[in-house]
Enzyme design. Sequence first.
Site, PDB file in Angstrom:
ATOM      1  N   GLY A  79       0.828  -1.197   0.000  1.00  0.00           N
ATOM      2  CA  GLY A  79       0.000   0.000   0.000  1.00  0.00           C
ATOM      3  C   GLY A  79       0.864   1.249   0.000  1.00  0.00           C
ATOM      4  O   GLY A  79       1.756   1.397   0.851  1.00  0.00           O
TER       5      GLY A  79
ATOM      6  N   HIS B 249      12.456  37.476   3.209  1.00  0.00           N
ATOM      7  CA  HIS B 249      13.554  36.967   2.376  1.00  0.00           C
ATOM      8  C   HIS B 249      14.761  36.666   3.265  1.00  0.00           C
ATOM      9  O   HIS B 249      15.117  37.485   4.119  1.00  0.00           O
ATOM     10  CB  HIS B 249      13.948  38.007   1.321  1.00  0.00           C
ATOM     11  CG  HIS B 249      15.138  37.587   0.507  1.00  0.00           C
ATOM     12  ND1 HIS B 249      15.051  36.641  -0.501  1.00  0.00           N
ATOM     13  CD2 HIS B 249      16.451  37.970   0.569  1.00  0.00           C
ATOM     14  CE1 HIS B 249      16.258  36.476  -1.030  1.00  0.00           C
ATOM     15  NE2 HIS B 249      17.118  37.269  -0.401  1.00  0.00           N
TER      16      HIS B 249
END
Length: 465
Positions: A179, A443
Amino acid sequence: MKTVQIDVAIIGAGSAGLPAYRAAKAAGASVILIEGGPHGTTCARVGCMPSKLLIAAGEAAHAASRTAPFGVHIDGSIRIDGREVMQRVKSERDRLVGFVLESVEAIPAHEKLTGYARFIDDGLLQIGDHTRVRARSIVIATGSSPVIPQMYQALGDRAIINDDVFAWSDLPRKIAVVGAGVIGIELGQALAHLGVDVTILGARGRVGPLSDPDIKAYAEKTFSNSFRFEPRAEVEAVERLTDSVQIRFRADSGKLIEESFDYVLVTAGRKPNSDRLELKNTSLTLDLHGNPVFDPLTLQAGTHPVFIAGDANGILPIQHEASDEGRAAGTNAARFPNVVPQIRRAPLVIVFSDPGIAMVGARHADLVPESFVTGEVSFEDQGRSRLMLRNRGLMHIYVDKATRLFLGAEWMGPDAEHIAHLLSWALQMKLTVDSMLEMPFYHPVIEEGLRTALRDSVAALKASS
């Protein structure tokens, strides 16, 4: 046998049942909480919390193995002590379960019953062999259990489920995971990072919850660097040997492979725990699997004062959704017949892999073609991601052509769990892509990659107009 008359009976004291109990009490109802299995919630005992402990250990090992590019060298080999790994997983798990048990113990004795509940008729429950409960309303919050396909049942204790992993005292040498859903990917990669030889056998190309073909393909390629990944395998036979399991499967290439493993971890989905309830004794309408048919908005079963919450209904088997549904079901049960629809939060799915996977809002597979544009960013050259050498990932965001509203996103990338929360908030606030771009971006941060994808969607909108 004792009989109890009550306003609201709640079957199950897990992630949905406990919030249902509190909500029903807050609404002024008399309530009784019924639990036949272990207390502590699936999440705390064998689900999200112990799995994240195992993942954290895997991340520590993986981080230690990739320091050289920074000029940081570990002389000698990295030693992973499986017994120490599992000891921490279990001790921290037990500590977390203890907090849940404390909350259950704080519930007054006359408001809780121990024993499995079954229906005698629509409003009458029998608990074990000691108590009957006549309730005006009932909340079914019995959770779910892993599905083990018949071919694996003959393997005995060599076929395991995620619950069994957290009972280990040591790590195995080699394991097959059947799975490629969320549980399979998370546990499989964590074990691989801890030095276990892992093969994940998926079916039909599934990679976690992803539906966007490009993101799915990227994730498949990326995971193949962490473990042996066969997302389109066809298992033809399994056989129990003395202390191992032999699996014969056909790979996507068509090649037939036969290999032995210490264990097979079966992650083939889950099913609602309704078998013990004897719902046949009620007038509830049942589906083909014997589960109540219910309204996904109100959680009500037909016109009956019965409400299905959490994994028991199979809508969104996620902890925070179960908690929300429990509160809604408890409130509706207490106020019946004044039933109101649940206000759902923005859809949010996170896979705690490396890189992480996340999905917010509408799935790509559910969007109407030509009604939306896609914004894209690759994290491979994204500034902060590259500085940290975590520059793997691809993101797609979906924006409605007509309204410019943000619809959803699917991606793999660094810090996906954190960006997912930003996007879920934006979706719930019904923001347009233009409003999202007006938000601050520091940033240098990974979130600048999100800004790149948003800008790319604006360019796509312009090109489509």
